[in-house]
Enzyme design. Structure first.
Site, PDB file in Angstrom:
ATOM      1  CG  ASP A  92      -2.957  -9.348  -8.736  1.00  0.00           C
ATOM      2  OD1 ASP A  92      -2.866  -8.121  -8.552  1.00  0.00           O
ATOM      3  OD2 ASP A  92      -2.362 -10.191  -8.029  1.00  0.00           O
ATOM      4  CG  ASP A 103      -0.248  -5.694  -6.119  1.00  0.00           C
ATOM      5  OD1 ASP A 103      -1.155  -6.241  -6.775  1.00  0.00           O
ATOM      6  OD2 ASP A 103       0.722  -6.316  -5.629  1.00  0.00           O
ATOM      7  CG  HIS A 163       4.047  -7.819  -2.011  1.00  0.00           C
ATOM      8  ND1 HIS A 163       3.965  -6.582  -2.576  1.00  0.00           N
ATOM      9  CD2 HIS A 163       3.018  -8.542  -2.545  1.00  0.00           C
ATOM     10  CE1 HIS A 163       2.945  -6.575  -3.435  1.00  0.00           C
ATOM     11  NE2 HIS A 163       2.339  -7.743  -3.433  1.00  0.00           N
ATOM     12  CG  HIS A 171       6.462  -8.868  -5.265  1.00  0.00           C
ATOM     13  ND1 HIS A 171       6.351 -10.099  -5.863  1.00  0.00           N
ATOM     14  CD2 HIS A 171       5.203  -8.385  -5.184  1.00  0.00           C
ATOM     15  CE1 HIS A 171       5.078 -10.340  -6.134  1.00  0.00           C
ATOM     16  NE2 HIS A 171       4.357  -9.312  -5.740  1.00  0.00           N
ATOM     17  CD  GLU A 196      -0.605 -10.698  -3.154  1.00  0.00           C
ATOM     18  OE1 GLU A 196      -1.138 -11.249  -4.124  1.00  0.00           O
ATOM     19  OE2 GLU A 196       0.421  -9.998  -3.257  1.00  0.00           O
ATOM     20  CD  GLU A 284      -2.314  -7.763  -4.142  1.00  0.00           C
ATOM     21  OE1 GLU A 284      -2.605  -8.254  -5.254  1.00  0.00           O
ATOM     22  OE2 GLU A 284      -1.142  -7.555  -3.768  1.00  0.00           O
TER      23      GLU A 284
HETATM   24 MN    MN Z   1      -1.442  -8.308  -6.966  1.00  0.00          MN
HETATM   25 MN    MN Z   2       0.653  -8.235  -4.619  1.00  0.00          MN
END
Ligand code: MN
Ligand code: MN
Length: 299
Positions: A92, A103, A163, A171, A196, A284
């Site tokens: 990630d 992200d 998010h 976030h 995600e 994600e």
């Molecule tokens: Mn992530």
């Molecule tokens: Mn994330």
């Protein structure tokens, strides 16, 4: 969320796309390096260094390498010598350009035995992305993710969510559920969100593990202890972005971190583990909502 000055919209979105393009390249180069016997520390450091080499302003958060029943928030400690085994690894990555964040995560199955589980999170993400446009309710996204993962024979991890994303804030509201919920939030054109889905063969929820390597400054206020003060100074460049313990050079680090945590200045992110000890896969992407769909920045 993502309230932008109309004059700056194009410039800002270009930064989101630049962060996304850099992330995609780093993700693909990191994936090629992830093999049984390779040092996890070296892969994490590669991701973070390569992010800068490719022209980003930094990582949006430490490179997460969570294995097997670890769902998220694992990252190597300084000098860690652990190597990848036949693990199911969630890679990630967060990249920021002037605070605008990309992200994205993939799951690399080094065991060769969990292809179906990985596929379930990938298919769920694609199905979720297909529902997004101006006016989509996040509850619809959660329902599609749950239905897709269950149809493929697994469970979504219900207490982990996607998010919103804001500048220097990985976030932000709204949360994007991975399961059916009563009331969601309506998405609007220009919103930046990360979706995600996590799929598991375990209990379908995560609990805090005992290890913590990732932290974040959540508010600033004066501190008196010299070690804590020194650490807070060292953390200034990260602003409100999460950081790894291994990035810090301040002496008496554990003590200083504990003081900042007790003062409510620093928040800790323990490793999240599947409650039933199940295997976990995550996929994600970050995307920008448009009138008739969305644009994925981290393709
Ligand atoms: Mn992530
Ligand atoms: Mn994330």
């Amino acid at each position: 969320m993502a309230k932008v000055n109309p004059d700056k919209t194009e410039e800002i979105f270009e930064k989101y796309f630049k962060a996304g393009r850099i992330l995609s390249q780093v993700r693909s180069e990191a994936k090629d390096r992830m093999k049984v016997g390779v040092s996890m520390f070296e892969v994490a450091e590669f991701v973070e260094k390569r992010t800068l080499e490719l022209g980003a302003d930094g990582s949006a958060f430490p490179c997460n390498l969570s294995r097997n029943d670890e769902a998220a928030h694992a990252t190597p400690y300084a000098g860690e010598e652990t190597v990848f085994g036949e693990d199911v690894v969630k890679l990630d990555i967060g990249v920021q350009v002037d605070g605008y964040i990309a992200d994205s995560a993939i799951t690399v199955d080094l065991s060769g035995e969990y292809g179906d589980l990985v596929k379930a999170s990938e298919v769920a993400l694609n199905a979720a992305i297909g529902t997004v446009k101006d006016g989509t309710n996040t509850a619809e996204i959660g329902a599609v993710i749950e239905d897709t993962i269950i149809a493929l024979g697994f469970k979504p991890v219900g207490n982990l969510t996607g998010h919103g994303i804001d500048r220097y804030t990985p976030h932000a509201p709204p949360s994007v559920p991975n399961r059916r919920i009563g009331n969601g939030s309506v998405l609007h054109t220009g919103d930046v969100i990360a979706i995600e889905p996590f799929a598991t063969d375990g209990a379908g929820r995560v609990v805090d593990g005992s290890l913590t390597e990732i932290f974040q400054v959540v508010r600033s206020k004066p501190v008196r202890l010299p070690a804590a003060r020194k650490l807070l100074k060292e953390l200034e460049p990260y602003r409100t972005l999460p950081f790894a313990k291994r990035w810090c050079k301040t002496e008496q680090l554990d003590f200083a971190l504990l003081q900042l945590e007790k003062a409510g200045i620093v928040h800790s992110y323990p490793v999240l583990k599947e409650a039933g000890g199940g295997m976990v896969a995550q996929t994600e992407h970050t995307l920008i909502v448009t009138d008739d769909g969305c644009q994925v920045t981290t393709k």
